[in-house]
Design a protein around this motif. Structure first.
Motif, short mmCIF file in Angstrom:
data_model
loop_
_atom_site.label_atom_id
_atom_site.label_comp_id
_atom_site.label_asym_id
_atom_site.label_seq_id
_atom_site.Cartn_x
_atom_site.Cartn_y
_atom_site.Cartn_z
N ASP A 213 -3.21 1.33 8.07
CA ASP A 213 -2.04 2.32 7.99
C ASP A 213 -2.03 2.85 6.41
OD1 ASP A 213 0.21 3.64 8.98
OD2 ASP A 213 1.46 1.99 7.64
N ASN A 214 -2.27 2.06 5.55
CA ASN A 214 -2.23 2.41 4.24
C ASN A 214 -3.37 3.65 4.03
OD1 ASN A 214 -0.12 0.98 3.19
ND2 ASN A 214 -1.51 -0.65 2.21
N ALA A 215 -4.60 3.39 4.63
CA ALA A 215 -5.89 4.15 4.69
C ALA A 215 -5.24 5.54 5.04
CB ALA A 215 -7.03 3.48 5.21
N LYS B 32 -1.95 6.78 5.36
CA LYS B 32 -1.03 7.30 4.63
C LYS B 32 -1.55 7.74 3.09
CE LYS B 32 1.82 3.52 4.02
NZ LYS B 32 2.52 2.41 3.87
N TYR B 33 -2.55 7.17 2.64
CA TYR B 33 -2.74 7.46 1.18
C TYR B 33 -4.23 8.22 1.28
CZ TYR B 33 0.78 4.44 0.25
OH TYR B 33 2.17 3.77 -0.01
N SER B 34 -4.45 9.20 2.46
CA SER B 34 -5.74 9.99 2.29
C SER B 34 -5.23 11.35 2.71
CB SER B 34 -6.63 9.59 3.47
OG SER B 34 -7.23 8.39 3.13
N ILE C 106 -12.33 1.29 4.63
CA ILE C 106 -12.76 1.97 3.49
C ILE C 106 -12.33 3.52 3.90
CG2 ILE C 106 -14.83 3.11 2.61
CD1 ILE C 106 -16.46 0.94 3.89
N ASP C 107 -11.57 4.09 2.92
CA ASP C 107 -11.14 5.37 3.01
C ASP C 107 -11.77 6.19 1.84
OD1 ASP C 107 -9.14 5.65 0.62
OD2 ASP C 107 -7.96 4.34 1.64
N GLN C 108 -11.45 7.44 2.23
CA GLN C 108 -12.03 8.56 1.20
C GLN C 108 -10.32 9.12 0.75
OE1 GLN C 108 -14.86 11.26 2.80
NE2 GLN C 108 -15.99 9.47 3.69
N ARG D 267 5.95 8.84 -3.51
CA ARG D 267 4.97 9.04 -2.12
C ARG D 267 4.98 7.75 -1.37
NH1 ARG D 267 -1.32 9.49 -4.30
NH2 ARG D 267 -0.93 11.56 -4.55
N SER D 268 4.96 6.68 -1.88
CA SER D 268 5.06 5.58 -0.71
C SER D 268 6.40 5.80 -0.04
CB SER D 268 5.07 4.25 -1.70
OG SER D 268 5.77 3.26 -0.82
N LYS D 269 7.37 6.08 -0.58
CA LYS D 269 8.99 6.18 0.22
C LYS D 269 8.58 7.52 1.17
CE LYS D 269 12.18 3.56 -1.97
NZ LYS D 269 13.35 3.29 -2.63
N GLY E 138 6.99 6.36 4.07
CA GLY E 138 7.70 5.32 4.78
C GLY E 138 7.20 4.18 4.51
N GLY E 139 6.69 3.69 3.29
CA GLY E 139 6.20 2.54 2.92
C GLY E 139 7.42 1.62 2.53
N THR E 140 7.27 0.28 2.57
CA THR E 140 8.39 -0.83 2.20
C THR E 140 7.90 -1.49 0.90
OG1 THR E 140 7.21 -2.41 3.27
CG2 THR E 140 8.97 -1.25 4.56
N GLY E 141 6.62 -1.31 0.47
CA GLY E 141 6.04 -1.80 -0.96
C GLY E 141 5.75 -3.34 -0.47
N LEU E 142 5.92 -3.63 0.68
CA LEU E 142 5.43 -5.29 1.16
C LEU E 142 4.29 -5.20 1.93
CD1 LEU E 142 9.09 -6.35 2.06
CD2 LEU E 142 7.79 -7.07 -0.05
N GLY E 143 3.74 -4.11 2.23
CA GLY E 143 2.31 -4.25 3.28
C GLY E 143 1.14 -5.00 2.67
N LEU E 144 1.03 -4.99 1.45
CA LEU E 144 -0.14 -5.57 0.99
C LEU E 144 0.04 -7.09 0.62
CD1 LEU E 144 -2.07 -2.87 -1.28
CD2 LEU E 144 -2.59 -3.77 0.82
N ALA E 145 1.44 -7.28 0.26
CA ALA E 145 1.83 -8.70 -0.27
C ALA E 145 1.68 -9.26 1.22
CB ALA E 145 3.07 -8.61 -0.71
P1 ADP Z 1 3.72 0.64 0.49
O1 ADP Z 1 4.55 0.43 1.70
O2 ADP Z 1 4.17 1.13 -0.73
O3 ADP Z 1 2.37 1.25 1.14
P2 ADP Z 1 1.89 -1.61 0.12
O4 ADP Z 1 1.88 -3.08 -0.48
O5 ADP Z 1 1.22 -1.39 1.51
O6 ADP Z 1 2.95 -0.82 0.08
O7 ADP Z 1 0.82 -0.81 -1.17
C1 ADP Z 1 1.14 -0.80 -2.47
C2 ADP Z 1 0.72 0.17 -3.01
O8 ADP Z 1 -0.68 0.43 -3.32
C3 ADP Z 1 1.11 1.69 -2.30
O9 ADP Z 1 2.57 1.98 -2.60
C4 ADP Z 1 -0.20 2.64 -2.80
O10 ADP Z 1 0.45 3.00 -4.01
C5 ADP Z 1 -1.25 1.68 -3.31
N1 ADP Z 1 -2.11 1.65 -1.86
C6 ADP Z 1 -2.44 1.07 -0.91
N2 ADP Z 1 -3.31 1.13 -0.24
C7 ADP Z 1 -3.89 2.34 -0.64
C8 ADP Z 1 -4.91 3.19 -0.28
N3 ADP Z 1 -5.77 2.84 0.71
N4 ADP Z 1 -5.49 4.11 -1.05
C9 ADP Z 1 -4.65 4.30 -2.18
N5 ADP Z 1 -3.33 3.58 -2.62
C10 ADP Z 1 -3.28 2.54 -1.74
#
Ligand code: ADP
Length: 260
Positions: free
Chosen positions: A161-163, A165-167, A189-191, A214-216, A219-226
């Motif tokens: 989902d991050n890949a 969102k951030y592409s 892997i994303d580009q 950008r994250s907001k 729709g990001g919560t900032g908790l996905g990677l945690a």
């Molecule tokens: P969020 O809900 O903001 O996406 P995450 O914990 O999932 O929160 O990710 C933290 C931050 O890491 C994101 O706000 C973004 O800036 C960065 N990030 C995560 N994944 C990617 C990615 N694949 N490419 C670029 N930036 C990323």
């Protein structure tokens, strides 16, 4: 930080000596500070959408807004913000469950990773199609691993989902499955936009975002990677990131294979 206990040793009402115990509580204090910061952050993150929702409802009521176009715009903001609120509460719950459960009460099953990834591609099909993003699964052969299904799915959904969102639209997202003697290796892997070097270390922290607006907006919560980090660690694995601005990002997860 040291905590000091002093106890008198008495014999026949006579003080015979003292026992001094020094305890290193640096780690405990750090945990306490982290917990306090987290609660403060959670409160702030929850308050923002609530304030917005209330603000728009008050505006509609106090100004007796009846214009359909304005109303539609306001309702759509209220809807999006309540959606964000619900995602936040959900992610906070998932994190706290992951923290509390740690070792027990987790139902392990043998997962066919290739099949699982395909299913996750299906779940995320619509958000990918909306950006004309294509999915690719590269695997030499089918891989199996004993894991908690919900955990594995949540981990992969958050990363893919991050890949997306951030592409930029039109870019591919690839998942690579591989193995060595001891580990299964999963790459996402994303580009996409990439992550600045100074931020890479911090992206696994709760509520840390490279670009808050950008994250907001996405729709990001900032908790996905945690959440991802917790799941990887709960399974004895490691996670690494390799990212280049404007080129893309690669997450590499290594999970230990189960002993037969
Ligand atoms: P969020 O809900 O903001 O996406 P995450 O914990 O999932 O929160 O990710 C933290 C931050 O890491 C994101 O706000 C973004 O800036 C960065 N990030 C995560 N994944 C990617 C990615 N694949 N490419 C670029 N930036 C990323």
């Amino acid at each position: 930080i040291l905590r000091i206990y002093i106890n008198q040793i008495k014999e026949d009402e006579q003080i015979n000596g003292h026992i001094i115990i020094l305890e290193d509580i640096t780690f405990l204090k750090k945990l306490e500070t982290m917990r306090r910061d987290f609660v403060a952050n959670v409160s702030h993150e929850l308050k923002t959408p609530i304030t917005t929702i209330r603000g728009f409802i008050e505006t509609i009521q106090e100004n007796h807004i009846t214009d359909p176009q304005t109303l539609e715009r306001f309702y759509s903001i209220i809807y999006d913000e309540s959606d964000r609120l619900s995602r936040l509460v959900n992610d906070i719950l998932v994190l706290s469950q992951l923290e509390n459960k740690g070792g027990f009460d987790r139902k392990f099953e043998v997962l066919e990773l290739n099949v699982e990834i395909k299913q996750i591609f299906d779940i995320l099909k619509f958000s990918a199609e909306a950006k004309e993003i294509t999915f690719l699964l590269t695997a030499e052969k089918p891989l199996k691993l004993e894991l908690v299904a919900d955990e594995f799915r949540q981990m992969m959904i958050n990363l893919i989902d991050n890949a997306i969102k951030y592409s930029e639209p039109g870019k591919p997202v690839e998942v690579v499955l591989a193995e060595n003697e001891e580990q299964v290796i999963i790459k996402v892997i994303d580009q996409g936009y990439g992550i600045p070097e100074k931020d890479v270390e911090r992206i696994f922290e709760r509520f840390y975002r490279v670009d808050k607006s950008r994250s907001k907006e996405k729709g990001g919560t900032g908790l996905g990677l945690a959440i991802v980090k917790h799941i990887v660690y709960n399974n004895g694995g490691t996670i690494k990131v390799d990212s280049h601005i404007g080129e893309g990002t690669e997450f590499v997860i290594e999970l230990p294979k189960n002993e037969d």
